[in-house]
Design a protein around this motif. Structure first.
Motif: not given
Length: 503
Positions: A116-132
């Motif tokens: 969950x969290x690990x995959x969130x960090x692996x697939x996210x880039x600047x447009x995805x991080x720290x969004x609602x």
């Protein structure tokens, strides 16, 4: 009482891996949205009131998050991402503590944060991080789990879990009101389960469920309403939350291209998890009738519907609303397949299958890690900037756009940007108007005269209008351009728009 198990050594090992993956992403550049949130949160720290002095169409939860993150660790990429990492690590611990009984194999149960969290960090880039949509997974999960946990108890013992479930639901709504159908889906599922499966008295169960949930959900919302009432801002808050979104949707058109791009990003990023999740749904829900699995499916289905309802956006980051149920259901699928995998005779197949499952995520990890190492771990300002340009190519252009603002002889004061709010962040200047011009295409007809009036009164030192917004402003409110022509003169034209300096 709610029983919570302890963390095992394997749990701690997985948490360390999640922290390492998260640390790799700490120097990541902001996207335009994150720059806007940081600018707004910084202005809140300086005494401005959200919506009255700094307007945005989003609910206040994201600004509260950035305000707390910036106050504790700094209003910059590192500071915001450190706070996000601490938030996600806490979420990882909660996942491990609450879901142990959901899985047959404790080794698999320990892997929930990784998928969950690990995959969130692996697939996210600047447009995805720290969004609602990424951040709201934590309170949404707690709301779901507390709702489920309440039905391991009878009568009055249900009150506290459901009260807390309602409270977490209120937190979710502070992040985004449109998530209400997901919450109602959780609570309606439990209500129907009690009536249709457990055959409990209808009137009694309605009171037992609805009363604590309503009491819980009211408290956080009441705090927010009281805050804005104190500053006499309830009128603009009501307009922002209820009037504006309906008018935007009514005036909008469905974008098939955005739908295709967003869905393609989700499928490309999560397809190994989606395949495993289908196994969990087939076995755990269809055959075993697992109530917790049903709640995760409700989250996914209602969340997907909410994404499609937002016809004027449909951005890839909105699909992060699904990363928690997808990851948990994928872990459940792995739990179901674990014994058959162990019984395979060929060691090559035992190695090949997990490797095939992890390959897309390992590629992202390798790409991000190599970029970090090649730029000396982004420890200095220069190396961090070089690292950031790997992932956001226009950072070099944006930096060059704002360099002159820090040169000797430049005018001091606030600026106005009709374009990417990263210009505010990179220049260290604040916004001259309450209305931000990051999404001018979503402006209502009555907002254009308001923007004209605010520009007239605030007299920003500099104005930047991107090439994309020049024709839109000329069409919707040409008086803005007339005001600029009267009071400003043009600086040498940039690559992405026009800078104006006050006469």
């Amino acid at each position: 009482m709610i029983s919570i198990p302890r963390l095992s050594k394997t749990d701690f090992l997985v948490l360390i891996v999640v922290v390492i993956i998260g640390v790799i992403n700490l120097p990541f550049p902001f996207g335009g949205d994150q720059a806007l949130f940081t600018t707004g949160a910084l202005e809140m720290q300086q005494g401005k009131v959200l919506y009255r002095d700094f307007w945005d169409l989003k609910q206040p939860g994201i600004y509260y998050f950035y305000f707390l993150a910036g106050t504790l660790f700094g209003f910059n990429e590192i500071g915001i991402h450190i706070f996000e990492l601490l938030y996600m690590v806490l979420f990882s611990i909660i996942l491990q503590l609450t879901l142990k009984t959901y899985f047959r194999h404790q080794l698999i149960a320990s892997l929930v944060p990784l998928l969950t969290v690990g995959v969130y960090y692996l697939v996210s880039y600047h447009r995805q991080f720290t969004q609602v949509e990424g951040l709201v997974g934590f309170p949404l999960f707690l709301c779901l789990w507390l709702t489920y946990e309440s039905f391991n108890h009878e009568g009055k013992q249900r009150f506290i879990p459901l009260l807390l479930s309602g409270f977490m639901g209120g937190i979710v709504l502070i992040f985004k009101l449109i998530f209400l159908p997901i919450l109602l889906g959780f609570w309606l599922t439990i209500l129907l389960y009690s009536i249709l499966i457990k055959h409990q008295n209808f009137k009694k169960i309605i009171v037992e469920i609805c009363l604590p949930i309503c009491l819980g959900i009211i408290f956080p919302l009441l705090v927010v309403v009281s805050y804005f009432a104190w500053f006499n801002s309830l009128s603009i808050v009501y307009q922002t939350f209820f009037v504006y979104p309906s008018q935007v949707v009514a005036n909008g058109t469905f974008s098939i291209s955005k739908l295709v791009l967003g869905t393609a990003w989700f499928l490309k990023s999560f397809f190994p998890l989606i395949l495993m999740a289908t196994v969990a749904v087939n076995v755990s829900l269809r055959k075993s009738k697992n109530l917790l699995t049903l709640l995760f499916v409700v989250w996914f289905v209602f969340g997907l519907g909410i994404i499609f309802l937002q016809i004027r956006s449909l951005w890839s980051y909105q699909y992060l609303l699904l990363f928690v149920p997808t990851g948990i259901l994928a872990t459940k699928g792995l739990d179901i397949l674990w014994q058959p995998l162990k019984e395979l005779r060929s060691p090559l197949i035992k190695i090949f299958v997990p490797l095939l499952f992890l390959l897309p995520f390992l590629f992202n990890l390798q790409f991000k890690s190599v970029a970090l190492v090649q730029n000396n771990f982004a420890l200095t300002e220069d190396t961090r900037f070089k690292y950031q340009t790997v992932f956001r190519k226009d950072y070099t252009l944006l930096r060059s756009e704002v360099d002159f603002l820090s040169q000797p002889g430049s005018l001091s004061g606030e600026i106005f940007v009709a374009g990417d709010p990263s210009i505010y962040y990179l220049s260290g200047r604040t916004q001259a108007t309450s209305l931000n011009a990051w999404s001018l295409e979503l402006f209502l007809s009555e907002q254009w005269p308001q923007l004209l009036e605010e520009l007239d009164l605030s007299k920003p030192a500099y104005i930047f209008i991107s090439n994309d917004y020049q024709p839109l402003i000329k069409k919707e409110c040409p008086k803005i351009l007339e005001l600029i022509d009267k009071r400003y003169h043009i600086l040498p034209k940039s690559n992405d728009g026009i800078w104006y300096i006050r006469n």
